[in-house]
Design an enzyme around this catalytic site. Structure first.
Site, PDB file in Angstrom:
ATOM      1  N   ARG A  21      28.366  37.394  19.229  1.00  0.00           N
ATOM      2  CA  ARG A  21      29.137  36.220  18.815  1.00  0.00           C
ATOM      3  C   ARG A  21      30.115  35.740  19.898  1.00  0.00           C
ATOM      4  O   ARG A  21      30.717  34.690  19.784  1.00  0.00           O
ATOM      5  CB  ARG A  21      29.875  36.521  17.505  1.00  0.00           C
ATOM      6  CG  ARG A  21      28.932  36.360  16.311  1.00  0.00           C
ATOM      7  CD  ARG A  21      29.655  36.494  15.007  1.00  0.00           C
ATOM      8  NE  ARG A  21      29.806  37.894  14.634  1.00  0.00           N
ATOM      9  CZ  ARG A  21      30.657  38.322  13.708  1.00  0.00           C
ATOM     10  NH1 ARG A  21      31.447  37.465  13.093  1.00  0.00           N
ATOM     11  NH2 ARG A  21      30.727  39.601  13.409  1.00  0.00           N
ATOM     12  N   ALA A  52      30.156  52.433  22.314  1.00  0.00           N
ATOM     13  CA  ALA A  52      30.169  51.147  23.011  1.00  0.00           C
ATOM     14  C   ALA A  52      28.769  50.563  23.099  1.00  0.00           C
ATOM     15  O   ALA A  52      28.371  49.988  24.115  1.00  0.00           O
ATOM     16  CB  ALA A  52      30.768  51.315  24.402  1.00  0.00           C
ATOM     17  N   GLY A  54      36.347  49.642   6.487  1.00  0.00           N
ATOM     18  CA  GLY A  54      36.096  50.720   5.538  1.00  0.00           C
ATOM     19  C   GLY A  54      37.406  51.098   4.852  1.00  0.00           C
ATOM     20  O   GLY A  54      38.454  51.172   5.499  1.00  0.00           O
ATOM     21  N   ASN A  82      39.850  32.838  64.544  1.00  0.00           N
ATOM     22  CA  ASN A  82      39.623  34.297  64.567  1.00  0.00           C
ATOM     23  C   ASN A  82      38.161  34.672  64.424  1.00  0.00           C
ATOM     24  O   ASN A  82      37.809  35.833  64.487  1.00  0.00           O
ATOM     25  CB  ASN A  82      40.432  34.975  63.442  1.00  0.00           C
ATOM     26  CG  ASN A  82      40.097  34.397  62.081  1.00  0.00           C
ATOM     27  OD1 ASN A  82      39.891  33.191  61.941  1.00  0.00           O
ATOM     28  ND2 ASN A  82      40.028  35.244  61.075  1.00  0.00           N
ATOM     29  N   TYR A 122      47.238  28.443  59.442  1.00  0.00           N
ATOM     30  CA  TYR A 122      46.369  29.562  59.082  1.00  0.00           C
ATOM     31  C   TYR A 122      46.543  30.694  60.087  1.00  0.00           C
ATOM     32  O   TYR A 122      46.331  30.504  61.289  1.00  0.00           O
ATOM     33  CB  TYR A 122      44.893  29.124  59.064  1.00  0.00           C
ATOM     34  CG  TYR A 122      43.968  30.317  58.909  1.00  0.00           C
ATOM     35  CD1 TYR A 122      44.063  31.151  57.789  1.00  0.00           C
ATOM     36  CD2 TYR A 122      43.034  30.648  59.898  1.00  0.00           C
ATOM     37  CE1 TYR A 122      43.251  32.274  57.654  1.00  0.00           C
ATOM     38  CE2 TYR A 122      42.213  31.765  59.768  1.00  0.00           C
ATOM     39  CZ  TYR A 122      42.336  32.569  58.638  1.00  0.00           C
ATOM     40  OH  TYR A 122      41.540  33.684  58.517  1.00  0.00           O
ATOM     41  N   GLY A 150      34.798  51.551  21.343  1.00  0.00           N
ATOM     42  CA  GLY A 150      35.050  50.957  22.655  1.00  0.00           C
ATOM     43  C   GLY A 150      35.549  49.529  22.580  1.00  0.00           C
ATOM     44  O   GLY A 150      35.973  48.957  23.581  1.00  0.00           O
ATOM     45  N   GLY A 180      27.567  48.193  21.167  1.00  0.00           N
ATOM     46  CA  GLY A 180      27.474  46.833  20.627  1.00  0.00           C
ATOM     47  C   GLY A 180      27.380  45.742  21.688  1.00  0.00           C
ATOM     48  O   GLY A 180      27.875  45.880  22.796  1.00  0.00           O
ATOM     49  N   ALA A 193      52.707  21.822  72.076  1.00  0.00           N
ATOM     50  CA  ALA A 193      52.068  21.233  70.897  1.00  0.00           C
ATOM     51  C   ALA A 193      50.676  20.747  71.269  1.00  0.00           C
ATOM     52  O   ALA A 193      50.450  20.192  72.339  1.00  0.00           O
ATOM     53  CB  ALA A 193      52.912  20.086  70.379  1.00  0.00           C
TER      54      ALA A 193
HETATM   55  C1  UD1 Z   1      33.362  50.762  11.476  1.00  0.00           C
HETATM   56  C2  UD1 Z   1      33.597  51.735  10.315  1.00  0.00           C
HETATM   57  C3  UD1 Z   1      34.633  51.158   9.380  1.00  0.00           C
HETATM   58  C4  UD1 Z   1      35.904  50.883  10.132  1.00  0.00           C
HETATM   59  C5  UD1 Z   1      35.625  49.981  11.312  1.00  0.00           C
HETATM   60  C6  UD1 Z   1      36.852  49.847  12.185  1.00  0.00           C
HETATM   61  C7  UD1 Z   1      31.420  52.808   9.993  1.00  0.00           C
HETATM   62  C8  UD1 Z   1      30.236  52.915   9.129  1.00  0.00           C
HETATM   63  N1  UD1 Z   1      32.346  51.947   9.615  1.00  0.00           N
HETATM   64  O1  UD1 Z   1      32.811  49.588  10.885  1.00  0.00           O
HETATM   65  O2  UD1 Z   1      34.896  52.075   8.322  1.00  0.00           O
HETATM   66  O3  UD1 Z   1      36.867  50.292   9.274  1.00  0.00           O
HETATM   67  O4  UD1 Z   1      34.575  50.525  12.140  1.00  0.00           O
HETATM   68  O5  UD1 Z   1      36.596  48.874  13.156  1.00  0.00           O
HETATM   69  O6  UD1 Z   1      31.511  53.500  10.985  1.00  0.00           O
HETATM   70  N2  UD1 Z   1      28.325  51.042  17.528  1.00  0.00           N
HETATM   71  C9  UD1 Z   1      27.349  51.608  18.311  1.00  0.00           C
HETATM   72  N3  UD1 Z   1      26.104  51.756  17.807  1.00  0.00           N
HETATM   73  C10 UD1 Z   1      25.788  51.375  16.542  1.00  0.00           C
HETATM   74  C11 UD1 Z   1      26.785  50.801  15.736  1.00  0.00           C
HETATM   75  C12 UD1 Z   1      28.062  50.650  16.259  1.00  0.00           C
HETATM   76  O7  UD1 Z   1      27.602  51.986  19.457  1.00  0.00           O
HETATM   77  O8  UD1 Z   1      24.635  51.559  16.147  1.00  0.00           O
HETATM   78  C13 UD1 Z   1      29.688  50.900  18.075  1.00  0.00           C
HETATM   79  C14 UD1 Z   1      30.101  49.454  18.189  1.00  0.00           C
HETATM   80  O9  UD1 Z   1      29.757  48.935  19.449  1.00  0.00           O
HETATM   81  C15 UD1 Z   1      31.598  49.542  18.006  1.00  0.00           C
HETATM   82  C16 UD1 Z   1      31.779  50.732  17.089  1.00  0.00           C
HETATM   83  O10 UD1 Z   1      30.595  51.484  17.183  1.00  0.00           O
HETATM   84  O11 UD1 Z   1      32.250  49.815  19.219  1.00  0.00           O
HETATM   85  C17 UD1 Z   1      32.027  50.314  15.659  1.00  0.00           C
HETATM   86  O12 UD1 Z   1      30.928  49.595  15.205  1.00  0.00           O
HETATM   87  P1  UD1 Z   1      31.073  48.352  14.260  1.00  0.00           P
HETATM   88  O13 UD1 Z   1      29.735  47.774  14.008  1.00  0.00           O
HETATM   89  O14 UD1 Z   1      32.120  47.450  14.750  1.00  0.00           O
HETATM   90  O15 UD1 Z   1      31.552  49.107  12.940  1.00  0.00           O
HETATM   91  P2  UD1 Z   1      32.074  48.404  11.653  1.00  0.00           P
HETATM   92  O16 UD1 Z   1      30.938  47.991  10.840  1.00  0.00           O
HETATM   93  O17 UD1 Z   1      33.065  47.394  12.001  1.00  0.00           O
END
Ligand code: UD1
Ligand code: CA
Length: 470
Positions: free
Chosen positions: A15, A9, A145, A390, A370, A107, A11, A427
């Site tokens: 966006r 988690a 992936g 009150n 009330y 996450g 990220g 009243a």
């Molecule tokens: C990843 C997978 C991909 C898969 C996809 C599914 C890898 C390399 N690729 O890609 O194969 O299809 O998820 O959604 O794992 N995060 C961190 N720290 C980081 C990078 C990511 O905590 O340095 C967390 C993000 O917050 C997120 C999760 O890991 O919750 C997945 O990261 P994200 O960047 O969405 O991975 P994808 O590139 O989408």
């Protein structure tokens, strides 16, 4: 056996244009990470490590504030260098669990479910795998992936940006959820290198490294079509909300609940609805709300952590942490604030607010009233426009109204005060002292009549008007 979970988690919701971790964005009123943690708990997993990064303190605050059956800890990933790097941050957590399997989840993919988690673990254990990837077969695999299958397992996962044209055609995708044998994961985790299109440490590279070391690797296709879904922006998040909203409504349709129109209807996953109940449009049911049988939850109701008995009828009611007993009829435009208990057969009419009070059986509070911090008995009648005073600006005081009392229109009840059994207030009275049972309390000036007073006034007004329009 100590099977355990790591939730990624780190990220940011860049966006989404927010300054919080993406995993804290809400789906059906609950952060995405909450959905993920619940799925783990439902699958019987009770050791969770969350990897936080951007605004990690918000993740900590959330985790600390939630009531959990699982033990949840967090670790910090200071730099966002990829999913593999994120898991490296949890090294000491992994080392505490080397005898078990580690489930890794995103996450920000809220629809992972306990059946998928358990089904994948079964395959993982029965095939004695080093890694089992949860996959999904989708129409549009863009961005995900790709899973490269072999005859009796998989050869690896290739990220979209690293795919050959041939690999891009694969529709089986990595959901981002995996079971690893913990000891095997530790063996390869620190061998992954950021030599790929994105210059990141890919967790997915562990799969190939494991295969090279002779460990088993396989994929478990989830029956859940939404298992991999996440959101990158507000539009995507709204889509997740719609999916979740419809799936909860579908469940209740199967249970025979009547929906007259589902526009604006949103029901939390923990809500319970009794048989024969009807839900109208624009109804939001949140948190731990429980609704009894044969109720009508009319338009525009918002109920949060509220318990409703059988045969209750609500119309444009907002209720928070309240209890409403059977056969009550409430609305329109009523607010029930926390710690309100409405007893059986009570009638509450338009523009009434009730806070931290009990309203006894059969009592009627029909309009513009009330009632705060009050203990009201049964069969009491509140006239139009009653207010409990009150609060003196510093402290709150309670009002007691005993059974069968009759509170006249526009009475002010200045707390602390007690209206005795069956007593009346006239009243317009401001009642500051206790009223004994069966008495009438009047507090208002005597009416004075000035005969013909208005005639002179009218003549003056008429003349002024005529002069102005000459
Ligand atoms: C990843 C997978 C991909 C898969 C996809 C599914 C890898 C390399 N690729 O890609 O194969 O299809 O998820 O959604 O794992 N995060 C961190 N720290 C980081 C990078 C990511 O905590 O340095 C967390 C993000 O917050 C997120 C999760 O890991 O919750 C997945 O990261 P994200 O960047 O969405 O991975 P994808 O590139 O989408
Ligand atoms: Ca993603």
């Amino acid at each position: 056996m100590s099977d355990n979970v790591i939730i990624l988690a780190g990220g940011q919701g860049k966006r989404m244009k927010i300054n919080s971790p993406k995993a804290l964005c809400n789906v059906l009123g609950e952060p995405m990470i909450e959905w993920v943690m619940k799925a783990c708990e439902n699958a019987g997993l009770d050791e969770i490590c969350v990897v936080k990064g951007f605004a990690g303190e918000q993740i900590d605050a959330y985790v600390e504030g939630r009531s959990s059956s699982a033990k949840v800890s967090t670790v910090m990933q200071a730099e966002r260098l990829g999913t593999g790097h994120a898991v490296m941050m949890a090294e000491s957590f992994l080392r505490e669990h080397t005898d078990g399997n580690t489930l890794i989840l995103c996450g920000d993919a809220p629809f992972i479910d306990a059946d998928t988690i358990k089904g994948a673990l079964e395959l993982h254990q029965s095939k004695d795998n080093g890694v089992t990837v949860v996959t999904s077969v989708v129409d549009d695999a863009t961005g995900y992936g790709r899973v490269i299958r072999t005859e009796n397992g998989i050869a690896g996962i290739v990220e979209h940006k690293d795919c050959t044209p041939e690999q891009l055609k694969v529709r089986e995708i990595n959901s981002g959820c995996y079971w690893f044998r913990t000891a095997d994961l530790l063996e390869v985790l620190f061998e992954i290198k950021p030599n790929n299109a994105q210059g990141e440490y890919y967790l997915t590279d562990c799969v190939e490294l494991m295969i090279n070391k002779g460990k088993g690797a396989d994929a478990f296709i989830s029956k859940n079509p939404n298992v991999a879904l996440g959101a990158n922006d507000r539009r995507g998040l709204l889509k997740l909300n719609d999916i979740a909203r419809m799936s909860v409504i579908d469940k209740w349709l199967d249970e025979g609940i009547e929906f007259t129109c589902i526009d604006g209807v949103s029901i939390g996953t923990d809500v319970v609805i009794g048989r024969g109940t009807r839900i109208d449009s624009n109804v939001e049911l949140r948190g731990k709300t429980v609704i009894g049988e044969d109720c009508i939850i009319g338009r525009g109701c918002v109920l949060e952590n509220t318990v409703i008995g059988n045969n209750v009828s609500l119309n444009y009611v907002q209720a928070y942490d309240a209890v409403v007993d059977e056969c009550a009829k409430i609305g329109p435009f009523v607010q029930l604030r926390p710690d309100t208990h409405i007893c059986k057969g009570v009638k509450i009419g338009d523009f009434v607010e009730i806070k931290n009070s009990t309203i006894g059986e059969g009592t009627s509070v029909s309009h513009l009233t009330y009632v705060g911090d009050s203990d009201v008995g049964s069969n009491v009648n509140f006239g139009c426009g009653v207010a409990t005073a009150n609060y003196d600006g510093e402290k709150k005081f309670r009002t007691v109204v005993e059974d069968n009392a009759f509170i006249g229109c526009n009475t002010n009840l200045v707390a602390p005060v007690c209206i005795g059994r069956g007593a009346y207030t006239a009243a317009g009275s401001t009642i500051t002292g206790d009223v004994p049972a069966d008495a009438l309390a009047i507090e208002r000036a005597e009416e004075i009549i000035k005969e013909d007073y208005a005639k002179k006034k009218l003549a003056a007004r008429t003349k002024k008007f005529e002069d102005a329009h000459k």
